[in-house]
Write a protein that holds these residues in place. Structure first.
Motif, PDB file in Angstrom:
ATOM      1  N   PRO A 172     -29.370   6.366 -39.080  1.00 43.82           N
ATOM      2  CA  PRO A 172     -30.628   5.990 -39.754  1.00 43.82           C
ATOM      3  C   PRO A 172     -30.345   4.667 -40.463  1.00 43.82           C
ATOM      4  O   PRO A 172     -29.328   4.289 -40.972  1.00 43.82           O
ATOM      5  N   VAL A 173     -31.447   4.227 -40.462  1.00 45.16           N
ATOM      6  CA  VAL A 173     -31.490   2.879 -41.134  1.00 45.16           C
ATOM      7  C   VAL A 173     -32.678   2.912 -42.294  1.00 45.16           C
ATOM      8  O   VAL A 173     -33.926   3.331 -41.960  1.00 45.16           O
ATOM      9  N   ARG A 174     -32.256   2.490 -43.596  1.00 45.22           N
ATOM     10  CA  ARG A 174     -33.177   2.849 -44.577  1.00 45.22           C
ATOM     11  C   ARG A 174     -33.867   1.410 -44.887  1.00 45.22           C
ATOM     12  O   ARG A 174     -32.939   0.426 -45.176  1.00 45.22           O
ATOM     13  N   LEU A 175     -35.272   1.100 -44.779  1.00 50.25           N
ATOM     14  CA  LEU A 175     -35.976  -0.070 -45.081  1.00 50.25           C
ATOM     15  C   LEU A 175     -36.966  -0.007 -46.275  1.00 50.25           C
ATOM     16  O   LEU A 175     -37.328   1.169 -46.601  1.00 50.25           O
ATOM     17  N   LYS A 176     -37.116  -0.964 -46.784  1.00 46.54           N
ATOM     18  CA  LYS A 176     -37.928  -1.118 -48.153  1.00 46.54           C
ATOM     19  C   LYS A 176     -39.317  -2.013 -47.506  1.00 46.54           C
ATOM     20  O   LYS A 176     -39.023  -2.936 -46.948  1.00 46.54           O
ATOM     21  N   ILE A 177     -40.488  -1.568 -48.036  1.00 48.50           N
ATOM     22  CA  ILE A 177     -41.672  -1.810 -47.607  1.00 48.50           C
ATOM     23  C   ILE A 177     -41.919  -3.044 -48.519  1.00 48.50           C
ATOM     24  O   ILE A 177     -42.257  -2.752 -49.767  1.00 48.50           O
ATOM     25  N   VAL A 178     -42.030  -4.297 -48.108  1.00 47.07           N
ATOM     26  CA  VAL A 178     -42.388  -5.431 -49.008  1.00 47.07           C
ATOM     27  C   VAL A 178     -43.891  -5.797 -48.792  1.00 47.07           C
ATOM     28  O   VAL A 178     -44.227  -6.794 -49.410  1.00 47.07           O
ATOM     29  N   LEU A 205     -42.280  -5.174 -43.039  1.00 42.58           N
ATOM     30  CA  LEU A 205     -43.592  -5.161 -43.286  1.00 42.58           C
ATOM     31  C   LEU A 205     -44.334  -3.821 -42.552  1.00 42.58           C
ATOM     32  O   LEU A 205     -43.726  -3.623 -41.300  1.00 42.58           O
ATOM     33  N   VAL A 206     -45.544  -3.320 -42.967  1.00 38.62           N
ATOM     34  CA  VAL A 206     -45.989  -2.313 -42.450  1.00 38.62           C
ATOM     35  C   VAL A 206     -47.503  -2.409 -41.939  1.00 38.62           C
ATOM     36  O   VAL A 206     -48.038  -3.301 -42.657  1.00 38.62           O
ATOM     37  N   ASP A 228     -51.523 -13.898 -44.952  1.00 32.95           N
ATOM     38  CA  ASP A 228     -50.310 -13.123 -45.464  1.00 32.95           C
ATOM     39  C   ASP A 228     -48.962 -13.816 -44.809  1.00 32.95           C
ATOM     40  O   ASP A 228     -48.111 -12.939 -44.314  1.00 32.95           O
ATOM     41  N   ARG A 229     -49.076 -15.336 -44.465  1.00 39.51           N
ATOM     42  CA  ARG A 229     -47.944 -15.709 -44.042  1.00 39.51           C
ATOM     43  C   ARG A 229     -46.647 -15.741 -44.874  1.00 39.51           C
ATOM     44  O   ARG A 229     -45.659 -15.556 -44.165  1.00 39.51           O
ATOM     45  N   MET A 230     -46.827 -15.779 -46.098  1.00 34.35           N
ATOM     46  CA  MET A 230     -45.527 -15.579 -46.880  1.00 34.35           C
ATOM     47  C   MET A 230     -45.030 -14.312 -46.993  1.00 34.35           C
ATOM     48  O   MET A 230     -43.610 -14.230 -47.349  1.00 34.35           O
ATOM     49  N   LEU A 231     -45.629 -13.216 -46.460  1.00 32.78           N
ATOM     50  CA  LEU A 231     -45.059 -11.951 -46.557  1.00 32.78           C
ATOM     51  C   LEU A 231     -43.911 -11.856 -45.406  1.00 32.78           C
ATOM     52  O   LEU A 231     -42.789 -11.445 -45.638  1.00 32.78           O
ATOM     53  N   TYR A 232     -44.047 -12.749 -44.447  1.00 31.63           N
ATOM     54  CA  TYR A 232     -42.966 -12.704 -43.394  1.00 31.63           C
ATOM     55  C   TYR A 232     -41.988 -13.255 -44.062  1.00 31.63           C
ATOM     56  O   TYR A 232     -40.652 -13.081 -43.317  1.00 31.63           O
ATOM     57  N   GLN A 233     -41.992 -14.082 -45.093  1.00 31.96           N
ATOM     58  CA  GLN A 233     -40.732 -14.896 -45.722  1.00 31.96           C
ATOM     59  C   GLN A 233     -39.934 -13.751 -46.228  1.00 31.96           C
ATOM     60  O   GLN A 233     -38.766 -14.046 -46.235  1.00 31.96           O
ATOM     61  N   GLN A 234     -40.696 -12.807 -46.871  1.00 29.20           N
ATOM     62  CA  GLN A 234     -39.724 -11.854 -47.560  1.00 29.20           C
ATOM     63  C   GLN A 234     -39.014 -10.942 -46.469  1.00 29.20           C
ATOM     64  O   GLN A 234     -37.908 -10.323 -46.912  1.00 29.20           O
ATOM     65  N   LEU A 235     -39.384 -10.952 -45.249  1.00 31.07           N
ATOM     66  CA  LEU A 235     -38.542 -10.224 -44.212  1.00 31.07           C
ATOM     67  C   LEU A 235     -37.221 -10.769 -43.889  1.00 31.07           C
ATOM     68  O   LEU A 235     -36.157 -10.043 -43.532  1.00 31.07           O
ATOM     69  N   LEU A 236     -36.916 -12.079 -44.449  1.00 28.51           N
ATOM     70  CA  LEU A 236     -35.591 -12.435 -44.214  1.00 28.51           C
ATOM     71  C   LEU A 236     -34.563 -11.722 -45.253  1.00 28.51           C
ATOM     72  O   LEU A 236     -33.100 -11.971 -45.105  1.00 28.51           O
ATOM     73  N   GLU A 237     -34.948 -11.037 -46.197  1.00 25.44           N
ATOM     74  CA  GLU A 237     -34.032 -10.172 -47.265  1.00 25.44           C
ATOM     75  C   GLU A 237     -33.653  -9.204 -46.534  1.00 25.44           C
ATOM     76  O   GLU A 237     -34.428  -8.428 -45.429  1.00 25.44           O
ATOM     77  N   PRO A 238     -32.295  -8.479 -46.437  1.00 23.86           N
ATOM     78  CA  PRO A 238     -31.954  -7.635 -45.883  1.00 23.86           C
ATOM     79  C   PRO A 238     -32.682  -6.252 -46.021  1.00 23.86           C
ATOM     80  O   PRO A 238     -33.190  -5.736 -47.299  1.00 23.86           O
ATOM     81  N   ASP A 239     -32.823  -5.613 -44.894  1.00 20.25           N
ATOM     82  CA  ASP A 239     -33.328  -4.333 -45.261  1.00 20.25           C
ATOM     83  C   ASP A 239     -34.646  -4.167 -45.566  1.00 20.25           C
ATOM     84  O   ASP A 239     -35.043  -3.331 -46.570  1.00 20.25           O
TER      85      ASP A 239
END
Length: 859
Positions: free
Chosen positions: A641-647, A616-617, A602-613
């Protein structure tokens, strides 16, 4: 009545020392297990209380987990009607060194309100006037004044000396003005603490505008719920208001499954002891039936007979309980240190003043032992009081056996109840039904074991006859004829084996899953921390981000990733708990793992963390909270509070309530990223890991920053070692249960001989040798061990599946594999076989010494 007890019961106990010793030893071992459980649970509660809310005598706590609170919130809370005082508190783990102390000692820096203000009642700390003046003078001189805990200061001679410290990732110099001298909430703490003002502590930690929590004291006769609601409205979503009990409950939530496991082991040992005591007392009643009949003929009432039997059980129960309480406390004292160390590595650092033997420990152990003994004696006492004088005077005195139909009905009913509880566990109160189903299954199996014993003895008869001849046939026939007598003993053996197999399987299942996680998912060849080895429990101390640049200078071709752990409050489905956030440099992490062999899952999943808010869980977080990709979650941040989206979801075993990963450079700023908990260092292929580790460890900056370096293989061994240490404590209690079961084998064989004295004497009369009788008894003990081990392994595998796939899945969301612990299985088989043979030696020798003349005696 006492005269009757003294003349009959005590004399009978002296005439049968073996039976008395068995009962006393059984209750002692059961009480040892129970007292150990009780003492360790008390230790955990006290340690959690000290660790979750140190230095607090407050009515309410205002906090925002590890993120912290803005200092301005103190004034807002203080203005709420009913609030007597609002005291800011800063808590930070640090490392210190002095000329008299070893290099770098762990300590806790606590910042509190040191000012005296009578209008607001007592402050968290009171100091003497001289110390207060010295403190102010030191502040004017722009020093960093602290006051040490009494024992801590004396141990290292801190008073009046400069202290080199690492606070907030930076090297600081502290001035110790003395030890805590007078009354206050901190005065009883003599541990590794340094106290200063909250302003100075926040400044030293690198965030002068932020504190750890606010301790709120209320005016007398103020309604706590009302004030709590008013404070919550004032603060809104910037913080959370909880009582000390609620705070302790959230902290202890992660350890609840372990405490329940301890309690089940304690109940299991007492249950085995109860089976054994009931069996031995039943034999005693059968052997004394003529005496009981004579007493009834002379005018003794049923109540007097019942009281006599219960009095004997009470007397032996007191002896066994006293021994058990002392032994249990000693055992708890022996394993408390390793237990707290293991829990501190896995969950959170635990402060402890050690195991304390108090009235509650003694009362709990004595009560458990006496209650177990009296419950075990109820049925034999009832049978003794129900013996008719004419029936009791008869020659035959065979132990009454339970009706197999009743056993089948009772066992089947318990199993059906277990199925019903398990089927409805999601619609109702899950924990009660999950654990209730487990208890019903275990009880149902115990009730049905005599039936299974008889069936398995019939199946084994041809094999035993072929191997042991006539002695083997006699041994098998004895088991078939008396399933009730042998059933309770085999149930004890099976229960002990089952618990051992279950523990070994759970440990190996955990190890297998975690080993795979470390090998496939954790990236980095070296891991740099300060204050201790890498963990998510908070044992390490924060490091300055600049250390990453120093690592790069020491190893120019290495890739360095900064990471930080934060524990956050999380609300899901009306329940509040603590979860773990891992804030990491996502871009550096992706670059470091680009050429990793084997490739990172799942290496590329960490690339998606560069998007704001985005976040990963871990898979267990998604399972517990029923969230998936695309779902949103709200977490407490520095400014609200900070609202985050699970990618995406990833495999992670860092926290049993779930882990959230965010990008440290982007999203992580909303939670504070001034310090680093550890650095993951990626090296080029063919690089010597040990040489690279020494390059960092032996550098001057590493010594100044109290840096520790761990290689990837060492990290894996460290994590697996924590698992073994954590679950290994359970083996201690299970060995005690196995000892109770071994006593059961001995008692069962003695009972067998008592019942079959005439039969044994007749065998001797018709030509059986002493050796044949010796082999017969040992063969029966070994057959019991074989049946008990076989049933125990089956029960243990089922119990392991239930613990891993139901209980742990419900508690943590982790999906561990179910494995057969082969090494444990071989060791358990050898242990039970050896113990059974040893337990059968004395009864076997006793059988060979029965005189032939007893076959013709009229008793």
């Amino acid at each position: 009545m006492f005269a009757l007890f003294r003349s009959l019961s005590l004399s009978d106990l002296r005439r049968h020392p073996g039976q008395s010793a068995l009962i006393t030893a059984s209750i002692a071992l059961g009480v040892i297990a129970w007292t150990t459980t009780w003492t360790l649970n008390q230790l955990l509660e006290a340690s959690l209380r000290e660790s979750s809310t140190p230095a607090s005598g407050a009515d309410l706590h205002v906090s925002n987990a590890d993120v912290g609170l803005a200092i301005g919130l103190v004034d807002q809370v203080a203005k709420v009607p009913g609030v007597r005082s609002a005291n800011p508190v800063v808590i930070q783990r640090i490392r210190i060194a002095t000329d008299a102390a070893p290099k770098w000692v762990s300590a806790t820096l606590i910042g509190v309100n040191l000012e005296t203000d009578q209008d607001h009642g007592e402050n968290p700390v009171k100091v003497s006037k001289a110390t207060a003046e010295a403190f102010v003078e030191s502040m004017v001189m722009q020093q960093n004044p602290v006051i040490s805990g009494i024992q801590f200061g004396q141990r290292y001679g801190l008073a009046g000396k400069p202290i080199h410290a690492i606070v907030g990732g930076r090297n600081q110099t502290l001035a110790c003005l003395g030890a805590l001298e007078s009354e206050g909430a901190l005065s009883g703490l003599g541990g590794s603490i340094l106290i200063t003002s909250h302003e100075k502590a926040a400044e030293l930690c690198g965030h002068p505008e932020r504190i750890s929590r606010i301790d709120v004291e209320l005016d007398p006769e103020t309604d706590l719920k009302t004030v709590k609601t008013m404070i919550s409205k004032v603060l809104g979503t910037n913080a959370e208001v909880v009582t000390p009990l609620e705070q302790e409950g959230r902290t202890s939530e992660s350890l609840e499954a372990l405490r329940q496991g301890f309690t089940l082991c304690g109940f299991g040992a007492l249950g085995l002891a109860m089976f054994l005591i009931a069996t031995v007392l039943g034999v005693s009643v059968s052997e004394r039936s003529r005496t009981i009949g004579l007493l009834r003929s002379l005018g003794c009432t049923k109540g007097q007979i019942r009281v006599q039997i219960l009095g004997e059980a009470l007397f032996l129960g007191v002896l066994g309980s006293v021994v058990g309480v002392a032994g249990g406390f000693g055992l708890a004292h022996f394993i408390a240190g390793p237990l707290l160390t293991a829990l501190g590595d896995v969950f959170l650092p635990l402060q402890s003043k050690g195991v304390i033997f108090g009235p509650s420990v003694a009362l709990s152990g004595m009560s458990a032992g006496l209650l177990t003994c009296m419950l075990a004696a109820l049925l034999p006492a009832s049978r003794a009081s129900g013996l008719a004088p004419t029936l009791a005077m008869k020659r035959e005195r065979v132990l009454p056996s339970s009706n197999m139909r009743i056993r089948i009905l009772g066992g089947s009913s318990l199993l059906c109840a277990a199925m019903g509880l398990f089927a409805t566990r999601r619609e109702f109160n899950d924990p009660i039904r999950v654990y209730g189903a487990l208890v019903c299954v275990l009880l149902g199996m115990m009730v049905l074991i005599p039936l299974m014993t008889s069936l398995m003895a019939r199946l084994l008869r041809p094999i035993v006859e072929h191997l042991a001849g006539i002695p083997g046939r006699l041994a098998v026939e004895s088991l078939i004829r008396s399933p009730s007598r042998t059933g309770s003993t085999i149930a004890g053996l099976a229960g002990s084996v089952a618990f051992m197999v279950q523990t070994g399987g759970v440990i190996q299942g955990n190890e297998q899953a975690v080993r795979s996680w470390v090998d496939q998912c954790i990236s980095g060849d070296l891991f740099v921390t300060s204050g201790g080895p890498m963990s998510a429990s908070g044992r390490t101390i924060p490091m300055d981000h600049a250390i990453g640049n120093q690592i790069s200078q020491t190893l120019p071709q290495a890739k360095v990733v900064a990471m930080q752990f934060l524990h956050l409050d999380w609300s899901s489905r009306q329940q509040k708990t603590k979860i773990l956030m891992l804030s990491l440099d996502a871009q550096a992490y992706v670059e470091m793992t680009s050429d990793r062999i084997p490739p990172l899952t799942d290496r590329m999943l960490y690339q998606q963390l560069l998007e704001p808010d985005t976040a990963l869980v871990s898979e267990n977080f998604a399972a517990i909270n029923r969230l998936g990709v695309g779902s949103h979650l709200t977490l407490p941040g520095l400014k609200g509070p900070v609202r985050l989206k699970i990618v995406g979801t990833v495999v992670d075993f860092s926290n049993n309530r779930g882990t959230i990963m965010v990008d440290r450079v982007g999203t992580g700023q909303a939670f504070g990223n001034a310090v680093v908990d550890h650095f993951a260092v990626g090296l080029k292929n063919q690089t010597d890991l040990e040489q690279a580790r020494r390059s960092i460890a032996e550098s001057g900056w590493a010594s100044e920053s109290a840096v520790e370096v761990m290689t990837r293989p060492a990290l894996r061994n460290h994590i697996l070692g924590m698992i073994r240490s954590l679950y290994g404590v359970a083996y201690v209690q299970e060995i005690i249960a196995a000892a109770v079961a071994a006593l059961g084998v001995s008692s069962s064989m003695l009972i067998c001989i008592m019942q079959r004295r005439r039969e044994i004497a007749l065998l001797r009369a018709i030509g059986s040798t002493s050796w044949q009788l010796f082999v017969t008894v040992l063969a029966e003990a070994l057959i019991m061990a074989v049946i008990g081990t076989f049933l125990g392994v089956l029960m243990g595998l089922g119990l392991e599946w239930y613990v891993l796939r139901v209980i742990l899945l419900m508690e943590t969301g982790f999906n561990f594999p179910v494995v057969l612990p082969w090494v444990d299985f071989i060791m358990i088989t050898a242990l039970i076989g050896t113990a059974s043979l040893l337990a059968g030696l004395f009864p076997a020798l006793s059988a060979t010494r029965i005189p032939i003349g007893i076959a013709l005696a009229r008793d």
